[in-house]
Design a protein around this motif. Structure first.
Motif, PDB file in Angstrom:
ATOM      1  N   LEU A  41      -9.694   1.339   7.297  1.00 42.88           N
ATOM      2  CA  LEU A  41      -8.366   1.838   7.645  1.00 42.88           C
ATOM      3  C   LEU A  41      -8.482   3.290   8.085  1.00 42.88           C
ATOM      4  CD1 LEU A  41      -5.270   1.537   7.707  1.00 42.88           C
ATOM      5  CD2 LEU A  41      -5.250   2.250   5.304  1.00 42.88           C
ATOM      6  N   THR A  45      -3.744   5.989  11.294  1.00 42.71           N
ATOM      7  CA  THR A  45      -2.812   4.857  11.251  1.00 42.71           C
ATOM      8  C   THR A  45      -1.774   5.069  10.156  1.00 42.71           C
ATOM      9  OG1 THR A  45      -4.554   3.371  12.046  1.00 42.71           O
ATOM     10  CG2 THR A  45      -2.658   2.353  10.978  1.00 42.71           C
ATOM     11  N   GLY A 154      -7.410   4.848   1.868  1.00 42.90           N
ATOM     12  CA  GLY A 154      -7.991   3.695   2.553  1.00 42.90           C
ATOM     13  C   GLY A 154      -8.049   2.417   1.743  1.00 42.90           C
ATOM     14  N   ALA A 184      -2.473  -3.198   9.974  1.00 45.87           N
ATOM     15  CA  ALA A 184      -3.462  -2.797   8.971  1.00 45.87           C
ATOM     16  C   ALA A 184      -2.802  -2.394   7.654  1.00 45.87           C
ATOM     17  CB  ALA A 184      -4.316  -1.649   9.499  1.00 45.87           C
ATOM     18  N   LEU A 185      -1.633  -1.743   7.722  1.00 45.52           N
ATOM     19  CA  LEU A 185      -0.968  -1.316   6.490  1.00 45.52           C
ATOM     20  C   LEU A 185      -0.429  -2.508   5.723  1.00 45.52           C
ATOM     21  CD1 LEU A 185       0.920   1.959   7.465  1.00 45.52           C
ATOM     22  CD2 LEU A 185      -1.399   1.639   6.654  1.00 45.52           C
ATOM     23  N   ARG A 188      -2.719  -4.203   3.463  1.00 46.59           N
ATOM     24  CA  ARG A 188      -3.182  -3.458   2.286  1.00 46.59           C
ATOM     25  C   ARG A 188      -2.069  -3.189   1.281  1.00 46.59           C
ATOM     26  NH1 ARG A 188      -6.654  -2.405   6.277  1.00 46.59           N
ATOM     27  NH2 ARG A 188      -8.803  -1.775   5.752  1.00 46.59           N
TER      28      ARG A 188
END
Length: 842
Positions: A41, A45, A154, A184-185, A188
């Protein structure tokens, strides 16, 4: 809507789900974590998404506020507005960037870079992996902000919220994920809402975790610790006790008393940083001073606004603790140990106690006042060091300095002025540690000599990918207009451009931005073969007049730890050459035109010295013929661009050892590059020439998006032989180097190429445009000593450039070639850069 919320109150990687589905997915949590961690990550971003959400939270008309409204805690409109404002402030790019710099040393802490440029050792902050967050039930913003800290490091994050909480954490984090087009967020973030009695879920949540962050008291920590596997990092954010310490000089100071009262009343002492005890720098036997101070503090509390009705409604346990503590203190009055002063309506109480031992307060505007001479401070407080947090000190400057050392030695982790105990600042440590470091691992890679020119290992592993920029194109005039809106706090460093394309322009930077850019340029120099362990460098860029060339490369060498002779470009070439020889310089930094003059005017001395090996140039280009001369005449082994950049944007590109001519790699961690058509805003076909358009991500307080820098270029396909994934592009001149004259478009670069190929010209060349009575004029000025006879040169240009030949034949153009001494060519006053095209037409 309510039914959907009640049924689907868990958020799992972008989707709201119910209990049954959450239970199934919890069983596969390890696989979900491994899949998410397979792709690193990028911090940018996270910053971009947080900043976008911050802007939405600041805008009352934004739909985000409408969607979050039903999930905000109960309270007045002012309370809800304040909560949103606090979230927006935390999420802003400026705050998070400062936090990253403070806690992890930079804005790209996950990149494996060289802490010492002289060694091929790489270090980075890597995520621990999966962070499980166990949030408290009494602080609405703690849960989502803890997850955001995990994201900045990350990590994959799984959050447990209390079953009594609102759905703010789920929906705020869902809104954050929606701001990230990469997904990507979302991958996670997992938020589960269940009671602590659901031990199996808690076990499944903690079992694969690499760190477990627990917010709460000792019982909460103990309950979670039972599920923490061996080797997993337990991060405790437990309850703390804070106190004030007042020296005798401040006993009667009204300002100090009022500030103390505000600290007690703010948040009704629910913050860990709220004072529960006020210590006086006096002996335990001095009850007269103790009681007098208690009376003055009681008066200051009485003068404070009354608590809100919601804050006065205590639950049975709180009420029992408060009344029991007060009644016991009143009973001890008969023993001469205490004295209690309380509001008639029970909204505050001051309990003076002659015993120094630290005692927790029942809160709700209840405060102990105790004697504690400074000589006994450490012995009294150190046994409670695990629970200490904030100490506010009131006294003289000398007292504050001395007492800071004592209270910190006793175990306190924060010292503030009285009246500012609950105030913080961006990047502040929490309970004596940096949260981001607790959620990270410091990792290192030792490499061999093959990596001497690799500044960052990530460039060899994967490309930096960011969403494409949007919005209108900006030209230099638009950027100058934007400068007028930059806040003073974001304009710490002022530079002026060299003025090679017109009037010098002003560029504004923060020192943080400048530092980020200098580190990037330093990495670029390593890629170009600069060796800070061995090279001895003369910095010969121009300085003064707010021009950034010399000072920037001074800063770059400072970050590399390279040996530097900061001479600067000067008119006394003999003195410069003598210093080069005297200090055994082997590497020159400077503008090609200046270096060319220096080398040729002092050729005998410098050839006799014979120590020069490398040249790194900027601002202009050396022609192929000039490069040949540098090698054959002066023994130069390496000739590379020192950087490609602009005063407005800083370093944009760099050359590696495999790049020559005007080919550069993009500083992809700082900028995004587009190549668009010369006449309209559309991308050119791959490999075609177009305008270079840059969007920078490394500026505070400025949005330099889609800036048309004025250069032409083309993208190069494929991966560079150096191994880097950073995109490559070739510079093909400036828009201003294309001259509209005598109805034709003529390119300055083409004249340079013809001069080198047909005439063997290794000197400088300048084009001068004039207006005549019947036609326009073009004079090509060639540096004397490096050019053939002007008549022969004119014939060569006419033979090789059909458009010039046609314009002359059609009697539309007066075309001349003349010899000129290098010193007589027109240059910018600030940087000394050669003006490629001088337009004197009126």
């Amino acid at each position: 809507m309510t039914d959907t919320i009640n049924l689907n109150h868990h958020y799992w990687q972008g989707t709201f789900i119910g209990d049954e589905e959450a239970g199934r997915r919890l069983a596969t949590l390890p696989a979900a974590v491994e899949a998410a961690l397979a792709t690193p990550l990028d911090t940018e971003t996270v910053l971009a998404a947080c900043d976008a959400l911050s802007r939405a939270l600041r805008n009352p008309a934004h739909r985000v506020q409408e969607r979050l409204g039903p999930h905000l805690p109960e309270g007045t409109d002012a309370d809800r507005e304040q909560l949103l404002a606090e979230l927006a402030e935390f999420l802003g790019r400026a705050s998070l960037t400062r936090k990253l710099r403070r806690e992890l040393g930079g804005t790209a802490p996950q990149r494996l870079s060289r802490p010492d440029a002289k060694e091929t050792v790489y270090e980075a902050w890597a995520p621990v992996g999966l962070v499980a967050h166990i949030a408290p039930g009494n602080a609405a913003t703690v849960a989502p902000l803890s997850v955001i800290e995990g994201l900045l490091a990350g990590n994959v994050n799984v959050l447990k919220t209390s079953s009594a909480d609102t759905f703010l954490a789920q929906h705020l984090l869902a809104e954050l994920a929606a701001q990230d087009p990469t997904g990507a967020l979302a991958e996670r973030i997992i938020v589960l809402r269940f009671p602590s009695s659901r031990q199996e879920w808690l076990r499944l949540m903690c079992a694969p975790a690499d760190a477990v962050a627990v917010w709460g008291g000792e019982s909460a920590v103990e309950g979670v610790a039972a599920h923490v596997p061996p080797g997993c990092r337990l991060v405790e954010w437990g309850h703390k006790i804070s106190f004030a310490y007042v020296t005798r000089d401040a006993f009667t100071d009204e300002e100090t008393l009022s500030a103390l009262a505000r600290d007690v009343c703010l948040f009704e002492q629910q913050a860990c940083s709220s004072p529960q005890v006020v210590y006086l720098d006096t002996d335990p036997g001095d009850t007269e001073a103790l009681h007098a101070f208690a009376e003055r503090l009681a008066a200051a509390l009485a003068a404070q606004p009354a608590p809100a009705a919601a804050d006065r409604a205590l639950d049975p346990a709180e009420y029992a603790e408060l009344t029991t503590t007060e009644h016991l203190a009143r009973l001890e009055e008969h023993l001469g140990l205490t004295r209690v002063l309380a509001a008639p309506d029970g909204t505050w109480r001051v309990m003076a106690d002659s015993r120094p031992a630290l005692t927790a307060s029942p809160l709700h505007r209840s405060v102990w006042v105790k004697p504690l001479p400074r000589k006994d401070l450490i012995a009294t407080l150190r046994p409670m060091r695990r629970y200490l947090q904030t100490a506010a000190v009131a006294g003289s400057r000398t007292d504050i300095a001395e007492l800071c050392a004592l209270v910190l030695a006793a175990g306190a982790t924060r010292v503030t002025p009285v009246g500012a105990m609950t105030a913080g600042y961006a990047g502040e440590p929490h309970d004596g540690v940096y949260a981001l470091q607790r959620y990270s691992r410091r990792v290192a890679v030792q490499a061999d000599a093959r990596f001497a020119t690799t500044a960052c290992l990530d460039d060899l592993a994967r490309p930096a990918l960011f969403p494409p920029p949007t919005g209108p194109l900006l030209d230099k005039a638009a950027v100058q207009d934007l400068n007028r809106g930059v806040e003073r706090s974001d304009a710490e460093l002022y530079f002026r451009s060299g003025g090679s394309t017109g009037k010098p322009a002003l560029s504004l930077f923060t020192y943080e931005d400048y530092d980020t850019q200098m580190h990037a340029a330093a990495r670029g120099l390593l890629a170009a073969g600069y060796d800070p362990a061995r090279d001895r460098t003369a910095n010969l860029f121009y300085c003064g007049g707010m021009y950034g060339g010399f000072i920037s490369f001074f800063s770059i060498l400072e970050r590399l730890g390279g040996v530097q002779m900061p001479m600067a470009a000067g008119s006394d070439h003999r003195a410069t050459a003598e210093m080069i020889a005297a200090y055994e310089v082997d590497t020159l930094f400077g503008m090609p035109s200046y270096l060319w003059q220096l080398l040729h005017e002092e050729a005998d001395l410098l050839r006799s010295y014979g120590g020069l090996r490398k040249i790194y140039y900027g601002g202009e280009h050396f022609t192929e013929e000039q490069r040949r001369t540098l090698t054959e005449t002066f023994g130069i082994e390496v000739v590379h661009s020192i950087t490609y950049g602009s005063t407005d944007l800083g370093p944009l590109g760099y050359q590696c050892t495999e790049s020559g001519g005007s080919i550069h790699h993009l500083h992809a961690d700082l900028h995004t590059l587009e190549i668009v058509d010369v006449d309209e805003d559309r991308p050119v076909a791959p490999g075609e020439t177009g305008r270079l358009v840059f969007t920078t991500r490394a500026r505070r307080g400025q949005h330099l998006d889609r800036y048309v820098i004025g250069d032409l270029g083309r993208a190069l396909p494929g991966r560079c032989p150096c191994g880097s994934h950073a995109p490559r592009f070739e510079l093909l001149g400036r828009l201003g180097e294309v001259m509209r004259v005598a109805t034709y478009f003529l390119n300055y670069r083409r004249f340079v190429a013809i001069a080198g190929e047909r005439l063997g010209h290794g000197g400088e060349l300048q084009a001068v445009l004039t207006s005549g009575a019947s036609r326009e004029g073009l004079t090509v000025r060639l540096e004397r000593g490096h050019a053939p006879d002007p008549d022969r040169a004119r014939e060569a240009f006419l033979a090789a450039y059909p458009e010039v030949r046609s314009a002359v034949a059609e009697k539309l153009l007066d075309f001349r070639v003349e010899w000129v001494d290098g010193a007589d060519l027109d240059r910018t006053a600030t940087s000394g850069k050669l003006l490629a095209v001088v337009d004197r037409r009126r």
